[in-house]
Design an enzyme around this catalytic site. Structure first.
Site, PDB file in Angstrom:
ATOM      1  N   GLU A  91      18.574   3.673  33.204  1.00  0.00           N
ATOM      2  CA  GLU A  91      19.327   2.919  32.199  1.00  0.00           C
ATOM      3  C   GLU A  91      20.587   3.654  31.779  1.00  0.00           C
ATOM      4  OE1 GLU A  91      15.907   0.298  29.982  1.00  0.00           O
ATOM      5  OE2 GLU A  91      16.162   2.337  29.302  1.00  0.00           O
ATOM      6  N   CYS A 104      26.625   6.169  27.543  1.00  0.00           N
ATOM      7  CA  CYS A 104      25.569   7.179  27.633  1.00  0.00           C
ATOM      8  C   CYS A 104      25.021   7.152  29.066  1.00  0.00           C
ATOM      9  CB  CYS A 104      24.493   6.848  26.604  1.00  0.00           C
ATOM     10  SG  CYS A 104      23.153   8.024  26.597  1.00  0.00           S
ATOM     11  N   CYS A 111      12.140  12.399  33.525  1.00  0.00           N
ATOM     12  CA  CYS A 111      12.495  13.736  33.037  1.00  0.00           C
ATOM     13  C   CYS A 111      11.248  14.606  32.993  1.00  0.00           C
ATOM     14  CB  CYS A 111      13.120  13.645  31.648  1.00  0.00           C
ATOM     15  SG  CYS A 111      13.666  15.264  31.037  1.00  0.00           S
ATOM     16  N   CYS A 115       9.590  15.938  26.167  1.00  0.00           N
ATOM     17  CA  CYS A 115       9.726  16.079  24.708  1.00  0.00           C
ATOM     18  C   CYS A 115       8.877  14.991  24.049  1.00  0.00           C
ATOM     19  CB  CYS A 115      11.187  15.954  24.284  1.00  0.00           C
ATOM     20  SG  CYS A 115      12.245  17.197  25.051  1.00  0.00           S
ATOM     21  N   CYS A 118      10.219  11.397  22.988  1.00  0.00           N
ATOM     22  CA  CYS A 118      11.147  10.712  23.900  1.00  0.00           C
ATOM     23  C   CYS A 118      10.416   9.866  24.943  1.00  0.00           C
ATOM     24  CB  CYS A 118      12.013  11.777  24.584  1.00  0.00           C
ATOM     25  SG  CYS A 118      13.048  11.112  25.890  1.00  0.00           S
ATOM     26  N   SER A 194      24.757  16.837  26.797  1.00  0.00           N
ATOM     27  CA  SER A 194      23.739  17.252  25.842  1.00  0.00           C
ATOM     28  C   SER A 194      22.563  17.852  26.603  1.00  0.00           C
ATOM     29  CB  SER A 194      23.300  16.017  25.056  1.00  0.00           C
ATOM     30  OG  SER A 194      22.364  16.374  24.101  1.00  0.00           O
ATOM     31  N   CYS A 335      18.635   6.643  20.904  1.00  0.00           N
ATOM     32  CA  CYS A 335      18.214   7.974  21.367  1.00  0.00           C
ATOM     33  C   CYS A 335      16.704   8.051  21.503  1.00  0.00           C
ATOM     34  CB  CYS A 335      18.625   9.016  20.330  1.00  0.00           C
ATOM     35  SG  CYS A 335      20.272   9.579  20.584  1.00  0.00           S
TER      36      CYS A 335
HETATM   37 FE1  SF4 Z   1      14.070  14.765  28.799  1.00  0.00          FE
HETATM   38 FE2  SF4 Z   1      16.012  14.652  26.970  1.00  0.00          FE
HETATM   39 FE3  SF4 Z   1      13.854  13.089  26.759  1.00  0.00          FE
HETATM   40 FE4  SF4 Z   1      13.592  15.717  26.346  1.00  0.00          FE
HETATM   41  S1  SF4 Z   1      14.811  14.279  25.095  1.00  0.00           S
HETATM   42  S2  SF4 Z   1      12.221  14.405  27.578  1.00  0.00           S
HETATM   43  S3  SF4 Z   1      15.070  16.512  27.829  1.00  0.00           S
HETATM   44  S4  SF4 Z   1      15.392  12.993  28.377  1.00  0.00           S
END
Ligand code: SF4
Length: 345
Positions: A91, A104, A111, A115, A118, A194, A335
């Protein structure tokens, strides 16, 4: 077959002159067709001799990511789900800001950092994206805005799916290509990368002089950071901050630390005090973001009054702090909400 959008200028030059035995003056023209005009086929390169175009077609491919779904938020944010050539979905988000758009960008399919706040982290890691795929997002985004007669694309943020510094070579090549004045022509101050931060990649990026990354800190202590972003916290918070203290800054630059406020987790005044102890003497600013709970929230959204109190505390202690307005929450474009799931789109 060569993926032509994965070649930087020097590589394209070599490919045209050595591989295709084409004249050198064609390199700049082809580069402009690829990046300035953003054509989707070699046949559209009308000032290139037919023989060379045929030669290009026999040795190279020119793909833009395919638009699968487009969603527009009530605040004007546009989320585009893209299908890559192997079927992988990523995306990208176009965010309206003061008469222009910021895009973005994603750098990985999924990933590995996991985190806890996320959605992309929950997907796990599939693969790195190529330069063609990363910058293909820009070509698609720019063309979409143009087609819809919307404001132009002015800024880029590498804050989408994936951890950019874990795809470092491609990131560096992409930044160089973005800077090229005959191509996309995005100057460094219009690009923000970032990252959760890794020492060695930060040193390499610093030496490149291409960008000053914003660091996703999200916690004021090593212990708390390890709870909410366990893999990122394998880099010790103090070592990370020291690495950023050494980062080569231009005269008026300051390091930006991103701090995602999670309700009841890291948003108290005590946490703000700890953050001041950590950053107070550093040349930096703090970007506060309020957590977007979404459908299956892992955390609570912070109380808006608490967000303001946190920001005020930092200002009172002479740390520049801003609250980033979250855009596109209703289409899961904010985010931490990207997950490239068709069921979701
Ligand atoms: Fe990955 Fe960024 Fe999500 Fe952390 S915040 S899991 S680094 S995409």
């Amino acid at each position: 077959m060569i993926d032509i959008l994965s070649l930087d200028y020097e590589e394209l030059e070599k490919f045209i002159s050595v591989e295709l035995k084409g004249p050198k003056f064609r390199v700049k023209q082809i580069w402009q067709w690829l990046w300035q005009k953003g054509v989707g086929s070699f046949d559209d390169m009308t000032n290139i001799a037919k023989g060379l175009r045929e030669n290009l077609k026999s040795k190279a491919v020119l793909h833009h990511p395919e638009v699968d779904t487009v969603q527009t938020s009530k605040d004007g944010t546009i989320k585009i789900l893209l299908r890559l050539t192997d079927g992988a979905l990523v995306e990208t988000v176009l965010i309206p800001m003061e008469g222009r758009y910021t895009q973005c960008l994603s750098t990985q399919v999924g990933c590995a950092m996991g985190c806890t706040f996320c959605n992309t982290g929950l997907m796990g890691f599939e693969r790195n994206m190529t330069m063609s795929e990363i910058l293909g997002q820009v070509l698609v985004g720019r063309a979409y805005l143009h087609k819809k007669n919307l404001n132009p694309l002015k800024n880029l943020v590498f804050m989408g799916m994936g951890e950019p510094l874990l795809n470092l070579d491609v990131l560096i090549k992409s930044l160089k290509t973005l800077n090229n004045p005959d191509g996309l022509s995005f100057v460094p101050r219009r690009i923000t990368v970032s990252s959760v931060g890794f020492i060695k990649p930060l040193e390499i990026l610093g030496e490149s002089g291409l960008t000053l990354p914003a660091i996703s800190l999200h916690a004021p202590t090593q212990e708390l950071r390890a709870k909410i972003m366990p893999k990122a916290a394998q880099t010790d918070i103090h070592e990370l901050l020291s690495a950023m203290d050494r980062y080569p800054l231009k005269p008026r630059e300051r390091v930006t630390y991103e701090y995602l406020l999670l309700g009841g987790v890291n948003d108290s005044i005590e946490h703000a005090k700890q953050l001041v102890r950590l950053l107070g003497h550093r040349k930096c600013k703090v970007n506060l973001i309020a957590y977007n709970p979404g459908d299956k929230p892992v955390y609570k959204a912070p109380d808006p009054a608490q967000v303001l109190a946190f920001e005020k505390y930092l200002w009172d202690k002479e740390i520049t702090a801003t609250i980033r307005r979250s855009m596109g929450q209703d289409i899961k474009a904010a985010c931490g909400q990207l997950k490239a799931d068709r069921k979701d789109s």
